[in-house]
Enzyme design. Sequence first.
Site, short mmCIF file in Angstrom:
data_model
loop_
_atom_site.label_atom_id
_atom_site.label_comp_id
_atom_site.label_asym_id
_atom_site.label_seq_id
_atom_site.Cartn_x
_atom_site.Cartn_y
_atom_site.Cartn_z
N ARG A 91 -42.50 72.54 -83.53
CA ARG A 91 -41.94 73.70 -82.84
C ARG A 91 -42.21 73.56 -81.34
O ARG A 91 -43.34 73.69 -80.89
CB ARG A 91 -42.56 75.01 -83.35
N ASP A 101 -51.98 84.87 -82.98
CA ASP A 101 -51.39 83.93 -82.04
C ASP A 101 -50.64 84.74 -80.99
O ASP A 101 -50.77 85.97 -80.92
CB ASP A 101 -50.51 82.89 -82.74
#
Length: 533
Positions: free
Chosen positions: A170, A454
């Site tokens: 990603r 996160d």
Amino acid sequence: MLKTNANTKTSMLAIKGESFPAVAEVLTAEAQEFLVVLHEKFNARRLELLAARTERQADFDNGKLPDFLVETKNVRDSLWQVAPVPEDLQDRRVEITGPVDRKMVINALNSGAKCFMADFEDATSPTWKNIIEGQVNIRDALEGTISLHTDVGKSYELRSDAPLAKILVRPRGLHLSEKHLEVGGERLSGAFVDFGLYVFHNRRIVETGKQKGLYFYLPKLESHLEARLWDDIFTFSEERFNMPIGALRATVLIETITAAFEMDEILYELRAHSIGLNAGRWDYIFSAIKKFRNRADMVLPDRADIKMSVPFMKSYSDLLVKTCHKRGTFAMGGMAAFIPSRKDPAVNETAMEAVRGDKQREAAAGFDGTWVAHPDLIPVAQAMMDAAFPDKPNQIERQRDDVQVSADDLLSFRETPGHVTLAGVRLNINVALQYVNWWLKGLGAVAIHNLMEDAATAEISRAQLWQWIKTKAAADDGTIVSAELYQAYRDEELANLKQDGADRYDDAAAILDALVLSDEFEEFLTLPAYEKL
């Protein structure tokens, strides 16, 4: 500071980060040339698409709501499918996610998960060292040579007694820049840097036949036009390196509420390069708050109350499965943020039960795979997927014709059970302070209160604080959430957290204050925080 000629006729790449051995290893002259070409060919379009986001947000600020696009109705209504799933990626029932540090990469590949989403974005603090060494780590992992021997005598190596997880990378979102790399005084896109270096250094994996392709997750797309940009980048890269069309494949995270209205169109744009969509739940919640931040009638309750079972989240989730299976591709579930405890049996059982229920729901809804953030959760998640499709690698053939989702369903925020609470205000402050502190110290995925936080989850916390103050939201006891209340709670939480020692809590508090107390909403907390990294 290094300044290196990238062997291009028109441009030089200025490297502004410190020099350490991996820099020369990763930023070879040929790799630099590819980054410059990507920048010169595609950056103007990237900036135009970011400007379009700003224009769309202005419409929402003026009361407009998103809807399915009239001009692409034929795409939604016509019969077509994306390219077939690659042979080596048929089974994705459990994927583990995490940052790209060397230990994490080894442990993820050894974890027993089918795939590892190697995250240069929300789970990685984009320090120069993290970004460059992350590329080395992923390259070594694909080549099977990765190992780690620590100063305290611990060793980590790839296992040879079981299959390793497949890697999907990603890259950073289109909105993020890389301040250590410039062309003509203009920063390169972090997304293009992460993508370009990965493709340049690992295309040989496809050339040798070790893998059918290089696989990606594409984050934070807001429209099918952004998917079209990525499709053009994929095709250009394949042609430049004489790779077959479709060698580069991507799962798009549907983690913005505007993208939820364009799922068919996003798959259509990427149809030669698609391997499905993912229900990126935490960023999706953040997007729901951000897009309608000024509307008191669309305020959501405490973060803990916004579960996948609430109406607007269930609608989005079910529509994603229906859309993907109609188009012959993967519908990937999201990540339960619970973290098991190997020391506290009660905490551990609570986490396991929560994850079990979440994954059972996803499997029953038709998802072909799901995410976990900790190896101990893999058996729990796999058991739920195995029970749903024990004899098949996926359940793509299962159609969800029973699902009918309208624009009103996707926007049914008012039907979300729960309340704004003072405990929720305090928790949002605590989590945001802790996360930004660790992010500034170079960690992008952090266990806080037995949850994996996160950037996406921290975004929810700070966005709710801004919205609650802006709209003068009332807590369940009648207290109005105000700037003064925020500051009082912030002072208390900061004093408690700073007792832990030498950290960057003062910087974290300054960043959070600017995000929460500003008259204007900052699109991403990582943008101002990056300048202090």
